[in-house]
Design a protein around this motif. Structure first.
Motif: not given
Lengths: 238, 238
Positions: A42, B45-46, B41-43, A46
DNA sequence: AAGTGGTCTAGACCACCCA
DNA sequence: GGGTGGTCTAGACCACTTT
């Protein structure tokens, strides 16, 4: 610059610019990069996403990340490059003349552009001309929230205001909105610029925001048409 | 549209446009959204990163995601919006006239623009004028790789080529490079457009690429100066 | 079948803001 | 100190391309 993904980004960017990864070639795969940089996928992604957004590579599913062709003089122009940076790239004989630098209550027009409502907000006005190869071809009119640009002097304005804002004042410019139109020259344009034989002026209105989403600068950059060029790279976000 | 992060993006975007999240207010925090959408959370954030890149929100550390002000007519303009989309937004009386539609060996100039090297690649040329409120103000000259735009007809060209390319031919447009300059009108400009009283023409050169990074279209869009307006939103990537 | 990028998860630690 | 966003990890499954 300590962020891992930024380090990878800068690293790959340098390799692309040095021709280690030529145009049309593929970068190492995400798995290889993950191993190379001892990080997670990941984080590698980025860095690659940044390269992609800035037009350096194109990611192709099932294949890899291709290096895109770049015309040397094209980039970076989209967005927020300062005149000083452009000047360095173009390498022409360029001079800046500071016509005005003062701090005062803003006119109604400027108050409106900066979305000011209370009357006690002072605004710093900077008016400059840009001379290229002996001809005055650009008129820049900048308006800053005064309390954000303390210590701005004429010699700074002659050099680079942006460098001062970012390096010395540590202001963090975040994003900008631009509007480009073509207008008839004003009396001020005719007085400040060498416009004989030209009938139009290209006007770039620029609204600059800080990290906390506050609007802190309004700029009107007025270009003689023959000296105007704008390049943009845009991805389609479906 | 099945991707979770795109669903969240569309959902929040709709809520912003409907005023459920007014300008200057904060979106729910990433943790709240994570719970709301039953995801990681990463999703979340995307989705928020996409909103931020497209100028809808500004993320502020320690505080949250602020909704940014948007001038209704400003967006989306940066990048790849087709004339048809613009027309719908502006709601003016607009007509398109197709002057030329043919497929042939390209001229040297066009071969160069499309970076073609072999001689057997045919190119489809489409020349159109755009009439706004009875005046012909835009001249569009499009050049496509012929094998990519099979079945292109005059009635499609009169409507929207892009809709045809994306919806029917399933071409996936990925990114574009634009160059904007101001030039003297050519004889063709004078013949095709209503230019009396105008001394300049705004030229937008557009190079359009597909998902696999192949250049497949070159467009020259020539605007009467009074009808030209370009708006751009740009984030500074440090 | 093996390799590629695209998405998603469930954690973790950090820097920053505010009461 | 509790909440916020920023970064990072080590996995997983999927869709696509190539051999």
């Amino acid at each position: 610059m300590q962020n891992k993904y930024l380090v990878i980004y800068q690293d790959l960017l340098e390799q692309i610019e040095d021709g280690i990864h030529p145009v049309d070639s593929y970068l190492p795969s995400e798995n290889e990069l993950k191993t190379q940089y001892e990080t997670s996928r990941e984080t590698v992604r980025k860095a690659l996403t940044l390269l992609s957004q800035n037009g350096y590579i194109q990611k192709v599913r099932g294949k890899g990340s291709v290096v895109l062709p770049r015309n040397k003089f094209d980039f970076p122009v989209s967005g927020l490059v300062s005149f000083k940076e452009l000047q360095n790239k173009l390498g022409e004989d360029v001079q800046t003349h500071v016509l005005t630098l003062n701090t005062a209550q803003p006119s109604r027009h400027i108050k409106k552009q900066l979305l000011l409502e209370n009357d006690d907000q002072l605004v710093t006005e900077v008016i400059r001309t840009r001379e290229i190869n002996g001809e005055r071809v650009i008129l820049d009119k900048d308006y800053f929230l005064s309390n954000k640009v303390e210590g701005l002097t004429e010699s700074i304005a002659k050099d680079s205001i942006y460098q001062y804002l970012e390096d010395t004042l540590k202001l963090s410019i975040s994003f900008a909105k631009k509007e480009i139109t073509v207008e008839d020259p004003t009396e001020e344009d005719r007085l400040s610029l060498d416009l004989t034989g030209f009938h139009n002026i290209v006007v770039i209105k620029n609204y600059v925001y800080l990290d906390d989403a506050t609007l802190f600068q309004y700029t009107e950059s007025r270009h003689r048409p023959d000296r105007f060029r704008f390049v943009d790279f845009a991805r389609r976000h479906h």
